[in-house]
Write an enzyme that holds these catalytic residues in place. Structure first.
Site, PDB file in Angstrom:
ATOM      1  N   GLU A  64     -27.791  23.233  13.046  1.00 18.21           N
ATOM      2  CA  GLU A  64     -28.114  21.866  13.433  1.00 18.21           C
ATOM      3  C   GLU A  64     -29.599  21.606  13.208  1.00 18.21           C
ATOM      4  O   GLU A  64     -30.440  22.355  13.710  1.00 18.21           O
ATOM      5  CB  GLU A  64     -27.818  21.621  14.922  1.00 18.21           C
ATOM      6  CG  GLU A  64     -26.366  21.435  15.269  1.00 18.21           C
ATOM      7  CD  GLU A  64     -26.198  20.896  16.681  1.00 18.21           C
ATOM      8  OE1 GLU A  64     -25.153  20.290  16.953  1.00 18.21           O
ATOM      9  OE2 GLU A  64     -27.112  21.077  17.528  1.00 18.21           O
ATOM     10  N   CYS A  65     -29.914  20.582  12.462  1.00 15.54           N
ATOM     11  CA  CYS A  65     -31.289  20.126  12.257  1.00 15.54           C
ATOM     12  C   CYS A  65     -32.175  21.285  11.783  1.00 15.54           C
ATOM     13  O   CYS A  65     -32.118  21.671  10.624  1.00 15.54           O
ATOM     14  CB  CYS A  65     -31.815  19.469  13.526  1.00 15.54           C
ATOM     15  SG  CYS A  65     -33.242  18.387  13.222  1.00 15.54           S
ATOM     16  N   GLY A  66     -33.003  21.870  12.659  1.00 17.25           N
ATOM     17  CA  GLY A  66     -33.832  22.986  12.244  1.00 17.25           C
ATOM     18  C   GLY A  66     -33.020  24.140  11.698  1.00 17.25           C
ATOM     19  O   GLY A  66     -33.418  24.803  10.730  1.00 17.25           O
ATOM     20  N   MET A 125     -32.120  23.353   8.208  1.00 15.96           N
ATOM     21  CA  MET A 125     -33.251  23.577   7.313  1.00 15.96           C
ATOM     22  C   MET A 125     -33.355  25.047   6.920  1.00 15.96           C
ATOM     23  O   MET A 125     -33.610  25.377   5.757  1.00 15.96           O
ATOM     24  CB  MET A 125     -34.540  23.108   7.984  1.00 15.96           C
ATOM     25  CG  MET A 125     -34.592  21.594   8.216  1.00 15.96           C
ATOM     26  SD  MET A 125     -35.792  21.102   9.476  1.00 15.96           S
ATOM     27  CE  MET A 125     -37.339  21.599   8.704  1.00 15.96           C
ATOM     28  N   SER A 141     -26.139  20.267   9.151  1.00 19.51           N
ATOM     29  CA  SER A 141     -26.659  18.922   8.931  1.00 19.51           C
ATOM     30  C   SER A 141     -27.787  18.667   9.924  1.00 19.51           C
ATOM     31  O   SER A 141     -28.034  19.469  10.836  1.00 19.51           O
ATOM     32  CB  SER A 141     -25.560  17.862   9.108  1.00 19.51           C
ATOM     33  OG  SER A 141     -25.265  17.675  10.479  1.00 19.51           O
TER      34      SER A 141
END
Length: 440
Positions: A326-328, A331, A427
């Protein structure tokens, strides 16, 4: 029976968090079993609550959560507590345009569960006009009960007298006042406050907030205005667990796991097994799923790139078992991450995208996600609600299949988002609640 109050304000930055932390510490000092909760999407403030109370702080959101789930979260927050202190997000009435009473506004929760509101008023630059603001907030919605006001950022005894007497004349109790003190602030960074786990002087600050609160607020009056909480645990799960034993990345780079989500997973019988990528640890091989939460990988990109055991063990794990970011976390699953200085660091390479924190663009808001495939989150077609809040962006989307379609809180189509490849998915979307249990 547990009693409850809400600490709210007309806007963000008005002093809700420092007021809440000081109040929690002062009440705990009276041997009151005090529990905290936070309205809206927020990972950081609940971690501060937990430091003070010793209890996990859950999130409450009237847009993301169904009424039954919201009631369940409130009931579970109140378990074993004498007093539940709910800290609001943003301004008391701030949220989406609709639907009515489910806008994601703190006032939705105060109204639905008859939780009295204590309004923190920053009176900087005003005197008697504070009464107009207090009166407006107290009368805007007849279902929201503003039980009293705490004056904040008071400059002098004369300033206090002006504001206090005006608010009292408007028929609203004043439950205390904080004089201006620039040293009693919490450090901030791009996503909000610097995390509780990163602040070496937090204990000292909390002691000062407690002393200030004991001196400045009418604690007995605050306890008197708290009302019995009427909420029933309906057994609702926020999000189904992605596995029976879930490896959870947990350190300064990966800390954004909602307490209410973790609680739901445990209620469903799952075990959560933490590991630290920054300590070069990988997911435990006994686990059947791996979850990389959001956090601050952009601040630790060099360390993560050098964590060879983390990356190799994650790659081996992902060959046979689901991994979700999720998010970080998303990435870090990509090919590379460009930090704020423009240096590009190799990441896990399990998904094809590249991200940058140097080329910033803020994304913020509620999101509804519909899965395009089976993955760790759930089955194809499952619908989840949550949010995005990030400055990093995808600079190269790669060739992975999109994970989900997104809509914003008003129902506007935002297109495809995220990616998946094999057992790996991710995502920028942070999940708060499942809206379609049959598909999850």
């Amino acid at each position: 029976m547990t009693r409850a109050i809400m600490i709210a304000a007309p806007r963000s930055g008005g002093g809700k968090t420092t007021t809440t932390l000081g109040l929690l510490a002062a009440l705990r000092g009276r041997n009151i079993a005090v529990q905290a909760a936070k309205t809206g999407p927020d990972y950081i403030d609940p971690a501060f609550h937990e430091v003070v109370t010793g209890r996990s702080s859950l999130n409450l959101d009237s847009w993301a959560m169904t009424p039954d789930l919201l009631e369940t979260m409130l009931a579970q927050s109140a378990e074993g507590a004498d007093l539940l202190v709910v800290e609001s997000a943003m301004g008391l009435f701030d949220g989406l345009i609709g639907p009515e009473k489910s806008r994601g506004a703190p006032s939705d929760i105060a109204a639905r569960f008859s939780i009295p509101v204590i309004l923190v008023l920053d009176v900087s630059g005003q005197g008697q006009s504070a009464a107009a603001i207090a009166h407006g907030f107290a009368t805007l919605d007849p279902d929201v009960h503003v039980a009293g006001v705490v004056l904040n950022q008071v400059a002098s005894p004369r300033h206090l007298s002006m504001a206090r007497e005006a608010v009292l004349a408007a028929g609203i109790p004043v439950l205390g006042a904080f004089m201006r003190d620039p040293s009693l602030t919490l450090p901030e960074r791009h996503l909000g406050l610097v995390q509780a786990r990163e602040q070496a002087t937090l204990t000292e600050l909390l002691q000062r907030l407690r002393a200030r609160t004991e001196d400045a607020l009418d604690l007995d009056g605050i306890l008197r205005v708290a009302a019995p909480l009427k909420a029933q645990d309906k057994g609702e799960l926020a999000v189904p667990p992605p596995g029976q034993r879930i490896a959870i990345a947990d350190d300064a780079a990966f800390s954004f796991l909602y307490g209410h989500v973790a609680k739901s997973w445990r209620q469903a019988g799952a075990e959560l097994i933490p590991f630290s990528p920054l300590a070069n640890e990988g997911p435990n091989d006994s686990c059947d799923a791996c979850w990389l939460p959001g956090g601050y990988p952009e601040l630790h990109a060099g360390s993560l790139a050098a964590a060879d055991q983390f990356i190799s063990r994650l790659e081996v794990f992902s060959r046979t078992r689901p991994v979700h970011g999720e998010c970080g976390g998303f990435m870090v699953l990509g090919q590379s991450l460009e930090d704020a200085n423009g240096t590009t660091h190799r990441m896990a390479g399990l998904l094809g995208h590249e991200t940058s924190f140097a080329k910033r663009k803020m994304n913020l808001g509620y999101r509804e996600a519909t899965l395009q495939t089976d993955c760790a989150l759930g089955k194809k077609g499952a619908v989840f609600r949550g949010h995005e809040f990030h400055y990093a962006r995808v600079t190269n989307a790669g060739t992975d299949h999109p994970l989900a379609t997104l809509r914003d809180g008003n129902g506007n189509d935002l297109g495809l988002a995220g990616g998946y490849c094999g057992y790996v998915s991710g995502s920028f979307f942070h999940v708060m609640a499942c809206r379609d249990r049959d598909a999850a």
